[in-house]
Scaffold this active site. Sequence first.
Site, PDB file in Angstrom:
ATOM      1  N   HIS A 196       0.868  -1.183   0.000  1.00 41.11           N
ATOM      2  CA  HIS A 196       0.000   0.000   0.000  1.00 41.11           C
ATOM      3  C   HIS A 196       0.897   1.222   0.000  1.00 41.11           C
ATOM      4  O   HIS A 196       1.861   1.281   0.757  1.00 41.11           O
ATOM      5  CB  HIS A 196      -0.886  -0.020   1.249  1.00 41.11           C
ATOM      6  CG  HIS A 196      -2.013   0.961   1.211  1.00 41.11           C
ATOM      7  ND1 HIS A 196      -1.808   2.317   1.302  1.00 41.11           N
ATOM      8  CD2 HIS A 196      -3.353   0.789   1.090  1.00 41.11           C
ATOM      9  CE1 HIS A 196      -2.986   2.931   1.241  1.00 41.11           C
ATOM     10  NE2 HIS A 196      -3.933   2.031   1.119  1.00 41.11           N
TER      11      HIS A 196
ATOM     12  N   ARG B 230      -6.623  10.553  -0.013  1.00 43.62           N
ATOM     13  CA  ARG B 230      -6.459  11.054  -1.392  1.00 43.62           C
ATOM     14  C   ARG B 230      -7.807  11.208  -2.070  1.00 43.62           C
ATOM     15  O   ARG B 230      -8.012  12.109  -2.874  1.00 43.62           O
ATOM     16  CB  ARG B 230      -5.528  10.112  -2.163  1.00 43.62           C
ATOM     17  CG  ARG B 230      -4.066  10.285  -1.761  1.00 43.62           C
ATOM     18  CD  ARG B 230      -3.186   9.182  -2.315  1.00 43.62           C
ATOM     19  NE  ARG B 230      -3.284   7.961  -1.534  1.00 43.62           N
ATOM     20  CZ  ARG B 230      -3.211   6.733  -2.036  1.00 43.62           C
ATOM     21  NH1 ARG B 230      -3.066   6.548  -3.329  1.00 43.62           N
ATOM     22  NH2 ARG B 230      -3.299   5.685  -1.249  1.00 43.62           N
TER      23      ARG B 230
END
Lengths: 604, 245
Positions: free
Chosen positions: A236, A256
Site C-alpha cells: 500500500h 487522497r
Amino acid sequence: MPEYQTHPYDVLIIGAGGAGLRAAVEAAASGVKVGVVCKSLLGKAHTVMAEGGVAAALGNVDDRDNWKVHFSDTMRGGQYLNNWRMAELHAQEAPARVRELEAWGALFDRTTDGKILQRNFGGHRYPRLAHVGDRTGLEMIRTLQDHGIHSGMDVHMECTVLSLVMDSGRVAGAFGYDREKGHFILWPAKAVVLATGGIGRAFKVTSNSWEYTGDGHSLAYRAGAELLDMEFVQFHPTGMVWPMSVRGILVTEGVRGEGGVLRNSEGKRFMFDDIPDLYKAQTADSEEEGWRYTQGDKNARRPPELLTRDHVARCINREVKAGRGSPHGGVFLDIAWIKQHIPKAADHIKRKLPSMYHQFKQLADIDITAVPMEVGPTTHYMMGGVRVDGDTQMSTVPGLFAAGEVAAGLHGANRLGGNSLSDLLVFGKRAGEFAAKFANENPAGAIDDAQIQDTAKTALEPFDRGPAGENPYQIQYELQDNMQELVGIVRLESEMQLALEVVAGLKKRAVRAGIAGHRQYNNGWHTAMDLENLLTISEAITRAALMRKESRGAQFRDDYPEKSADWAKHNIIVRKGDTGEMVVEKRPTTPVRDDLQQIIGEFK
Amino acid sequence: MSNQAMFRIWRGDSSGGALQDYKTPVDEGMVVLDAIHRIQAEQAPDLAVRWNCKAGKCGSCSAEINGMPRLMCMTRLNQLNLDMPVIVEPMHAFPLIRDLVTDVSWNFEVKKTIKPFKPRSPDAADGTWRMQQEDVDRVQEFRKCIECFLCQDVCHVLREHHKHDEFIGPRYFVYAAALEMHPLDVEDRVKDLKDKHNLGYCNITTCCRQVCPESITITENAIIPLKERVVDQFFDPLKRFFRIL
C-alpha cells in the site's frame, strides 16, 4: 499421547473476519451445523482495519456506474490476470451484498437524498465506495458479528488451526489448539472454509497484525491444494513512517479520495510526472481538474494520486531513492491544503477522516488538518492465494473452500482499494453456500488419529528443547528483514536467490525453536508454531516472483522492468510435489469469455 | 529519549502472581505495547499479552497502566513519567487468564441477551431505505465502539460490586442505545433495560465516558437518554393515569 477435545460440525470456518463471518451466516442459514474458529477474539480480525470503503456499483452518486464498469475497472487494475469469472460475479453481486448489510443494521454515510453515499477511490472510474467515515471495516465486521451471533453458529475464539485432517485426498476436519489453556482441539467437518486473511507478517513493514502469518495459504498448500499468483503482494503506498514503532500502520486511500495530495521534499506533486499509458485517458491534466474530480465534478478526470496502488507505491519509492523524500524516509501526504478551497476545512477533515485525525494526533503528535503527514509504502494485502473455482470457491481439494484474502483470482496482479471488502462479502457468501451444499451431499470423512498425533507431537517439541532452543521471535524477525530487503517492492534475480537461501537456513533453525514456560496463553509458543506457515509462504512468494520474469502490477523486477506479452497470458501455480518439494508451474490463463471481452473493450 | 525505562508488569494466573520488574531500552515515539513486545522478545518469551491492530482500532490490548484503564497501543511513553517504574496490570473487572490477559468472554455472552436489530419495512420498491445523515449521526457515534471493554473495567457496578449476572455495563448500554436510536429499528428494548439489564444501577458517575478511547459520550448520549426512555415508559404519572383508565 497428547489429549484433545472434539467438536464436530458440518461446515467449519477458519477465520472470523468479513469473509469468515459472511460464510458462517450463509452456511448457518441453510440449516447445517456451523463452527467458526478464530485466532483472536470475535470482532478483532483485520477487517476492522479497513478504512476507505466497500466497492459496489450502486450508482447512488453517479448513475453512469454499473457492474460492467466495475468489472472492467477491476480487470484493468489486475492487469488482466484476474479470474474473469470472479471479477464478473463480484461486480454483479456486490450491490446486493452491501444493501443486505443495511438490512442487518449497518449505517453507511448518506447522500442528500437519503441513500448510501459513495466516494472516489484509486482505479475506480466513478464514486463507488460505500463507507462510514474512515471506519468502514469496523462497521462491516460489527454488523456481521452482531447478526451472526443470533444465527446459530458456534464460535471458538482464540483458537489456532495447526493442520487440516485429510481422508484420501478430501478434507475431513481441522486440528489445533486454544490459546487460553493450550489444549488441543479436533474439529471434524464435512467441509472447511479457509478465511484466514493474509501474509503481512512475513515482511517487516506491514499494516498487518501478528495473526497474518499465511496460515490458510500454508494449510491449503500442505493439504495438496494449488496456490495461485503468489508473487503478487500489494504494498500500500501510504503507511505511516514515523515514529518507528508505528511504521507500516495504514493511512487510508480515502485521504487522497477526499482531495489529499502527494508532494516530495521540493513541494512538487510528483505523481503528475509518471502516468501509465493504460490510464492516460482517465487522468487529470492539471491540479485544478484533479481537485474538481475529488469534489464530485462529473466532467473532471481523477488526479494521479488516485492511480492504482502498485504504481503510486513505486513512484513514492522512486522519490525517496532519488533523495526527494521527507525527513523520516517517506513523502508528504497533504490534506490540510484543502483549506484553500473549503471553508472550515479542519472540521470537514475531522468529519470525513476521523480515525486518521485521531491516529496521527495520538501516535505521532501531528494535526493532519494543519500539517502534511509523512507516508511510505507498507505491506498490505496478498493478491495470491488458494486457487478456487470462481462460482463455488472450492479449492482443488474436495471439501476445502477459501474466501477473502486467502483466496486468489479476483484481483489479478493488483487489487483496487475497496474491492477487498466487497470480495469478502460476495465470495464469503458463495463459499458458505457451497460449503453447506457440499456438507449436505457428502458424508463425513474418516479421521486418521495418526495425523493428529503427529501434529500434536510436533507442536509440543519447542517445550522439550526449552529456552536453550532457538528464540522463535528472533527467527521471525530475521525472516521479516529478509523478505523486506530481498523480496520487497523492487525485485532482482540475485537478491531473490539469496532470499531462498536465507529461508532454507531459517527453516532449519525453526525446527530447533525452544520455549520456556507452559502451554497456557504462551505467546512464545504460538510464535514458534506460526513459523512453519510463514516460511512456507515466504518460499512460495519468492519462487513465484523469480519465475515471473517481467514487471506487472504489484511485481516490479529491476532486471525485467517491462511487461512481457507472453507472461500477460500466464498465471503461476505453486503446489506441493510428490516428494514434498515445492513445485512452481507456468500455466496459461483461460481466455476471457467473448461478451466480457467486449465489455472490457467498451470501457477502455 | 533513547535510554532505559523500568516496567513493573503483572505476572501470574488465577492462582496468584506478583509484579515483576523489567528494564528495557526505549526510543522516541514508542507506546507501552512496544515496550511489552520488546520485553517479550528479549527477556520473557512466555509473557502473555493480547493485541492485534496496534492502531487503536480493534480494542484488544486493554490494560491498566499506572492504575488507569487504557489501550497499550495508544499510550505513548512520553505521556508517562519514566523516572518511575511504569506499572502495567491486567483489567481488574474480569477473571485473570494469565499475565496481562483476562477472560472477557462474559461480554460476548451479554451481547446475545440484547434483542437484535429489527428493521421497519423497506422504504423503496427495490428493498432499500432512505435515511438522512443527521438522523444517522447520533447512532454512528455509538457504532465507533471498538469493544475494548475499558468502560466495563472501570464501571464500579462490575468492578467493585461484581453484578455481572444482573447488569450489562456501559458497553452494552451503548450497544442498546445504538439499536434503540437506529432510524430503522422497530424493536422495543426498554422493558428489558429496566428489568433484565438493570439500567437503574448506573448512577452516572461518568467513569466509563472518561476512559473511552473512542471518546464516545457514553453517559450523556447513551445512558441518560435510555434512562429517560425508561422513565417515560414506566414512571410517567400522566401515562400511568391513562393506563389505569
